[in-house]
Write a protein that holds these residues in place. Structure first.
Motif, PDB file in Angstrom:
ATOM      1  N   VAL A   3      -5.813  -0.684 -11.161  1.00 50.27           N
ATOM      2  CA  VAL A   3      -5.680  -0.524  -9.708  1.00 50.27           C
ATOM      3  C   VAL A   3      -4.253  -0.905  -9.336  1.00 50.27           C
ATOM      4  O   VAL A   3      -3.875  -2.083  -9.392  1.00 50.27           O
ATOM      5  CB  VAL A   3      -6.684  -1.407  -8.951  1.00 50.27           C
ATOM      6  N   VAL A   4      -3.454   0.071  -8.981  1.00 49.51           N
ATOM      7  CA  VAL A   4      -2.040  -0.145  -8.685  1.00 49.51           C
ATOM      8  C   VAL A   4      -1.860  -0.215  -7.172  1.00 49.51           C
ATOM      9  O   VAL A   4      -1.912   0.806  -6.481  1.00 49.51           O
ATOM     10  CB  VAL A   4      -1.169   0.970  -9.292  1.00 49.51           C
ATOM     11  N   LEU A   5      -1.656  -1.426  -6.679  1.00 45.18           N
ATOM     12  CA  LEU A   5      -1.437  -1.665  -5.255  1.00 45.18           C
ATOM     13  C   LEU A   5      -0.278  -2.635  -5.098  1.00 45.18           C
ATOM     14  O   LEU A   5       0.116  -3.293  -6.072  1.00 45.18           O
ATOM     15  CB  LEU A   5      -2.700  -2.262  -4.611  1.00 45.18           C
ATOM     16  N   LEU A  17     -15.260  -0.683   4.753  1.00 42.34           N
ATOM     17  CA  LEU A  17     -15.004   0.571   5.446  1.00 42.34           C
ATOM     18  C   LEU A  17     -13.678   1.147   4.964  1.00 42.34           C
ATOM     19  O   LEU A  17     -12.713   0.405   4.756  1.00 42.34           O
ATOM     20  CB  LEU A  17     -14.932   0.368   6.964  1.00 42.34           C
ATOM     21  N   THR A  18     -13.629   2.460   4.790  1.00 40.12           N
ATOM     22  CA  THR A  18     -12.364   3.107   4.446  1.00 40.12           C
ATOM     23  C   THR A  18     -12.058   4.178   5.478  1.00 40.12           C
ATOM     24  O   THR A  18     -12.961   4.777   6.067  1.00 40.12           O
ATOM     25  CB  THR A  18     -12.403   3.765   3.048  1.00 40.12           C
ATOM     26  N   THR A  19     -10.779   4.409   5.721  1.00 40.22           N
ATOM     27  CA  THR A  19     -10.370   5.448   6.668  1.00 40.22           C
ATOM     28  C   THR A  19      -8.980   5.951   6.325  1.00 40.22           C
ATOM     29  O   THR A  19      -8.118   5.196   5.881  1.00 40.22           O
ATOM     30  CB  THR A  19     -10.398   4.921   8.112  1.00 40.22           C
ATOM     31  N   LYS A  72      -7.832   4.035  -1.960  1.00 39.74           N
ATOM     32  CA  LYS A  72      -8.886   3.291  -1.258  1.00 39.74           C
ATOM     33  C   LYS A  72     -10.206   3.379  -2.011  1.00 39.74           C
ATOM     34  O   LYS A  72     -10.876   2.367  -2.250  1.00 39.74           O
ATOM     35  CB  LYS A  72      -9.034   3.826   0.171  1.00 39.74           C
ATOM     36  N   THR A  73     -10.594   4.597  -2.399  1.00 35.18           N
ATOM     37  CA  THR A  73     -11.841   4.762  -3.143  1.00 35.18           C
ATOM     38  C   THR A  73     -11.741   4.088  -4.507  1.00 35.18           C
ATOM     39  O   THR A  73     -12.720   3.494  -4.993  1.00 35.18           O
ATOM     40  CB  THR A  73     -12.164   6.256  -3.307  1.00 35.18           C
ATOM     41  N   PRO A 102      -3.041   6.444   3.994  1.00 34.16           N
ATOM     42  CA  PRO A 102      -3.081   7.899   3.821  1.00 34.16           C
ATOM     43  C   PRO A 102      -4.078   8.298   2.734  1.00 34.16           C
ATOM     44  O   PRO A 102      -4.449   7.490   1.879  1.00 34.16           O
ATOM     45  CB  PRO A 102      -1.640   8.251   3.394  1.00 34.16           C
ATOM     46  N   PRO A 103      -4.515   9.547   2.738  1.00 38.44           N
ATOM     47  CA  PRO A 103      -5.406  10.027   1.680  1.00 38.44           C
ATOM     48  C   PRO A 103      -4.741   9.934   0.314  1.00 38.44           C
ATOM     49  O   PRO A 103      -3.529  10.129   0.177  1.00 38.44           O
ATOM     50  CB  PRO A 103      -5.662  11.493   2.064  1.00 38.44           C
ATOM     51  N   GLY A 104      -5.539   9.645  -0.680  1.00 41.27           N
ATOM     52  CA  GLY A 104      -5.059   9.684  -2.058  1.00 41.27           C
ATOM     53  C   GLY A 104      -4.294   8.472  -2.518  1.00 41.27           C
ATOM     54  O   GLY A 104      -3.713   8.484  -3.614  1.00 41.27           O
ATOM     55  N   THR A 105      -4.287   7.389  -1.746  1.00 40.37           N
ATOM     56  CA  THR A 105      -3.483   6.218  -2.125  1.00 40.37           C
ATOM     57  C   THR A 105      -4.259   5.197  -2.934  1.00 40.37           C
ATOM     58  O   THR A 105      -3.654   4.263  -3.471  1.00 40.37           O
ATOM     59  CB  THR A 105      -2.907   5.533  -0.875  1.00 40.37           C
TER      60      THR A 105
END
Length: 507
Positions: free
Chosen positions: A220-222, A349-351, A265-266, A260-263
């Motif tokens: 998990v790269v954050l 929650l994710t958004t 979150k999931t 943003p999408p694809g960063t």
């Protein structure tokens, strides 16, 4: 006589005649040499069953297996326990109450079963009684228990357990014990599940078991500290439940992952599920968020639990419960608020569009107590992602060069980049090499792949390879309108605050 009463009296008389004819027809059904239901129940109960009360426990589709397990355990205590079926199509339409009042002429027939899932594996199945009557003794008293499964084709969107005994108190005690065993022996406990919709109607069809992900922290790269803050809030708080409760602190918590999408979150959610192997998890997204109250009940009954609500922005203004109803997102927030404070339940929650949630969260403060941004990866992050997905295939210099060129792209973009490079090598019948990585990046960054980049979460706005940048994020790195940052407890994560009229309120 009041003339207005005549239609009602005529209707009552017609109904009595209908019941009389129906009972006579059912009593005269050919027996085929087998015993009648009325004779079996009368012999077991020691009295006429139509004189006794029927106590019913409704069973939602996702609890049918649990109910079957509970009743099988209760009846197994009696060595003389048996189970009988009901002959004919009437079994699909008649409850136990109907049977004892109008269908006692029906003969004993087959027991109906259905194979239902008990886990994510192909062999995780159980034969569940969907139409049958168990005859056994409970607390020394004879009881008859009807299993009634769901049957949407006949308008039955849920199942039921129906109990009849000479003593109403015995029936009530049996129902109470069955509910305890349903929670204790539940096949949902410690599993990852999601809810599905009924193709025949608007209700729930049941649950689908999902294999628990296997994701370690290294994958998990954050940005530094983000994963630790989220994990401390979701996982660490549960690990410290006894100390928190001893000091009067609540366990229920909510986390918002935005960006943003694809960063990732999931992917972060998958890590949380992987790191909590004995935790019950319910996954909801999009339209299935309407089952949030059912998910909250499952979480409460099977603690510790995690409820994941993905893409909440999609239902921010969805009024699926009819005209005048609150937005579906408010139903989600109400479900969070409805749990007891000591419930060991984490809502995640994710958004992708945090600005669509901001107003709702500000109006319902306290449901979510940690907001964590999952941003576009920086240069070090892109390099780390390339090493993660393709470090065994490409050299360090090629990876560094690709990371520098891919500014403003997402983790999903990086994963697809490596796949494209491997595919190019396979088409050329060559082993993957640095040249393939460069060529794949050229292709994905070309104007002809602008839509592909958008689908991979690379925005065509300001700040990326085509001006890409995170949407809805202010200059401080928090959602627009979220200003202050406060450390939540000693060693805990940060909490974003939303300004309102008066003092700042936690989201």
């Amino acid at each position: 006589m009041n003339p207005s009463d005549r239609p009602r009296l005529a209707s009552d008389e017609l109904m009595r005649d209908f019941h009389s004819v129906l009972r006579r027809v059912l009593d005269e059904v050919p027996q085929g040499g087998g015993p009648r239901i009325v004779d079996v129940l009368s012999e077991h109960l020691g009295t006429e069953p139509h004189l006794l009360a029927v106590v019913t426990l409704p069973v939602q589709p996702h609890r049918l297996v649990d109910a079957d397990i509970a009743m099988a355990e209760l009846s197994s205590v009696d060595p003389e326990a048996s189970i009988v079926g009901i002959a004919g199509d009437a079994r699909h339409h008649m409850s136990l109450g109907d049977l004892v009042q109008h269908g006692m002429g029906l003969p004993v027939g087959q027991v109906d079963y259905d194979r239902m899932p008990t886990g994510p594996g192909k062999e995780d199945r159980r034969q569940v009684v969907t139409s049958g009557i168990r005859l056994f003794h409970f607390e020394g008293e004879p009881v008859a228990v009807r299993h009634l499964g769901m049957n949407p084709q006949f308008g039955r969107e849920s199942g039921a357990i129906e109990v009849i005994a000479r003593d109403r108190g015995v029936s009530d005690a049996l129902i109470a014990r069955a509910q305890e065993l349903m929670d204790l022996r539940s096949v949902i406990r410690g599993r990852v599940v999601t809810f599905g919709t009924d193709p025949y109607g608007h209700g729930m069809a049941g649950i689908t078991f999902v294999a628990r992900p296997t994701v370690d922290a290294e994958s998990v790269v954050l940005p530094d500290g983000v994963l630790d803050r989220v994990a401390n809030h979701v996982i660490g708080m549960g690990e410290q439940r006894e100390r928190l409760q001893a000091h009067g602190q609540h366990l229920k918590r909510g986390v918002l992952l935005y960006g943003p999408p694809g960063t990732g979150k999931t992917h972060t959610v998958r890590y949380l599920l992987s790191a909590t192997p004995d935790t019950t998890a319910v996954l909801l997204s999009g339209g299935s968020l309407r089952f949030i109250h059912d998910a909250a009940k499952v979480a409460r009954a099977h603690q510790p639990a995690i409820v994941v609500l993905e893409d909440c922005d999609l239902v921010a203004e969805d009024r699926s419960f009819g005209p005048g109803a609150s937005p579906l997102l408010f139903e989600v927030l109400d479900a969070l608020d409805g749990l007891d404070a000591d419930a060991d339940v984490a809502f995640v929650l994710t958004t992708n569009r945090v600005e669509d949630l901001e107003v709702a969260l500000a109006q319902r403060p306290g449901r979510v107590d940690l907001a964590a941004e999952i941003p576009l990866p920086d240069g070090d992050g892109r390099r780390e992602l390339l090493h993660l997905y393709g470090g065994h295939l490409f050299g360090s210099e090629a990876i560094s060069a690709a990371a520098a060129r891919a500014e403003g792209t997402t983790a999903s973009f990086t994963k697809e980049l490596v796949r494209r490079a491997v595919l190019a090598a396979a088409i050329a019948d060559e082993p993957p090499a640095d040249d393939h990585l460069g060529a794949a990046l050229d292709e994905l960054l070309s104007d002809s792949h602008r839509l592909t980049r958008s689908l991979l979460g690379v925005d065509a706005g300001e700040g990326g390879p085509d001006g890409a940048g995170p949407d809805g994020v202010g200059p401080d790195g928090f959602p627009r309108g979220f200003q202050q940052v406060h450390r939540h407890g000693r060693g805990g994560g940060f909490v974003a605050y939303a300004p309102g009229s008066g003092p700042a309120r936690p989201v």
